[in-house]
Design an enzyme around this catalytic site. Structure first.
Site, mmCIF file in Angstrom:
data_model
loop_
_atom_site.group_PDB
_atom_site.id
_atom_site.type_symbol
_atom_site.label_atom_id
_atom_site.label_comp_id
_atom_site.label_asym_id
_atom_site.label_seq_id
_atom_site.Cartn_x
_atom_site.Cartn_y
_atom_site.Cartn_z
ATOM 1 N N HIS A 1 0.875 -1.179 0.000
ATOM 2 C CA HIS A 1 0.000 0.000 0.000
ATOM 3 C C HIS A 1 0.910 1.226 0.000
ATOM 4 O O HIS A 1 2.128 1.090 0.147
ATOM 5 C CB HIS A 1 -0.969 0.002 1.187
ATOM 6 C CG HIS A 1 -0.347 0.071 2.545
ATOM 7 N ND1 HIS A 1 0.527 -0.879 3.028
ATOM 8 C CD2 HIS A 1 -0.462 0.980 3.550
ATOM 9 C CE1 HIS A 1 0.900 -0.557 4.251
ATOM 10 N NE2 HIS A 1 0.326 0.570 4.590
ATOM 11 N N HIS B 1 1.209 3.995 1.963
ATOM 12 C CA HIS B 1 1.670 4.769 3.122
ATOM 13 C C HIS B 1 3.193 4.971 2.991
ATOM 14 O O HIS B 1 3.891 4.063 2.529
ATOM 15 C CB HIS B 1 1.380 3.996 4.427
ATOM 16 C CG HIS B 1 0.090 4.394 5.078
ATOM 17 N ND1 HIS B 1 -0.667 3.509 5.822
ATOM 18 C CD2 HIS B 1 -0.569 5.591 5.130
ATOM 19 C CE1 HIS B 1 -1.733 4.150 6.295
ATOM 20 N NE2 HIS B 1 -1.698 5.395 5.886
ATOM 21 N N ASP C 1 5.767 4.759 4.882
ATOM 22 C CA ASP C 1 6.714 3.770 5.444
ATOM 23 C C ASP C 1 6.775 2.493 4.611
ATOM 24 O O ASP C 1 7.589 1.608 4.890
ATOM 25 C CB ASP C 1 6.389 3.450 6.916
ATOM 26 C CG ASP C 1 4.962 2.976 7.145
ATOM 27 O OD1 ASP C 1 4.037 3.555 6.547
ATOM 28 O OD2 ASP C 1 4.766 2.023 7.934
HETATM 29 ZN ZN ZN Z 1 3.125 0.783 8.046
HETATM 30 ZN ZN ZN Z 2 0.006 1.547 6.527
#
Ligand code: ZN
Ligand code: ZN
Length: 259
Positions: free
Chosen positions: A66, A68, A70
């Site tokens: 995904h 995000h 990080d």
């Molecule tokens: Zn994460």
């Molecule tokens: Zn995440």
């Protein structure tokens, strides 16, 4: 297929979204011989791979779970670094089909024009309906999880895409479940298979729920990742008996395990 085939999991990072010096954001490489797949590319992954002396030319496939930061925001710099070391071998990048337009635009607007690269960058979509087959020995199935459900209204009003999956990897004759970032403990039960190993994130779930999950399952090995600095000691103390029996592992960055 031989039965004693060994699959290697090397943890590049084991930490949460919060940047700290002990643990890089969660990312790992699953390998069988020279075949491999790097899961996620959080902010600063090129530097972390250099620190672990992982040759960028050795990475054959990348999967983004995904977007995000990080898990995603290091990928552009990673591809630039692959170019700068003179990579020639192709790389495949697996992105959820709903995110592909965004990712391609992101690369173009980062001035990554792949026609100027000396190696082919092969974008491939995956979805949650069918198995994605990389080659004779690596495949994965994605299933949508609830990690991004909390953004439901904002995603709608800002007209952005939402895609976050958990994964079942089949590599050789081994099955590895990766929860990726989840939203709820029910996401841990998206696959009903028996696994040779489970890699479970530990930030978006209560420690008591992790213990409950581990008590109800019988996979060979459990690895806990996405570890919050503040919760690490509590996590370890709650899982002490399982860790001492060699059932549960809390890996450090750079650790590798054979499955
Ligand atoms: Zn994460
Ligand atoms: Zn995440």
């Amino acid at each position: 297929m031989v039965n004693d085939e060994r699959i290697k999991i090397r943890f590049v990072g084991t930490g949460s979204a919060k940047t700290n010096l002990k643990r890089f954001h969660t990312s790992f490489i699953i390998s069988r011989d020279v075949d491999n797949i790097l899961i996620d590319c959080g902010d600063g992954i090129s530097r972390k791979l250099a620190e672990l002396q992982i040759n960028l030319n050795s990475i054959k496939n990348i999967l983004i779970t995904h977007t995000h930061p990080d898990h995603f925001s290091g990928i552009a710099a990673l591809l630039v670094n692959m170019k700068m070391i003179g990579r020639e071998s192709p790389i495949s990048i697996f992105i959820h089909q709903d995110l592909m337009d965004f990712v391609k635009y992101f690369f173009a607007q980062s001035y990554l024009f792949f026609e100027r690269f000396d190696f082919p960058v092969d974008f491939k979509t995956y979805n949650c309906e069918e198995k994605t087959i990389l080659n004779d020995c690596i495949s994965f199935q994605a299933k949508e999880n609830s990690h991004l459900s909390k953004y439901h209204q904002l995603v709608k009003s800002k007209k952005v895409k939402s895609a976050s999956s958990s994964f079942l990897f089949e590599i050789g004759n081994k099955k590895i479940f990766y929860s990726s970032d989840i939203g709820d403990k029910s996401d841990l039960h998206l696959f009903k298979d028996e696994f040779n190993a489970c890699i479970i994130e530990s930030t978006h779930i209560e420690i008591s729920e992790i213990v409950e999950y581990l008590n109800g399952n019988s996979s060979n090995k459990y690895f806990l990742v996405h570890i919050d600095e503040e919760r690490e000691e509590l996590l370890k103390s709650n899982l002490l008996d399982k860790i001492s029996k060699g059932k549960v592992f809390i890996p450090n960055d750079g650790d590798e395990y054979l499955i």
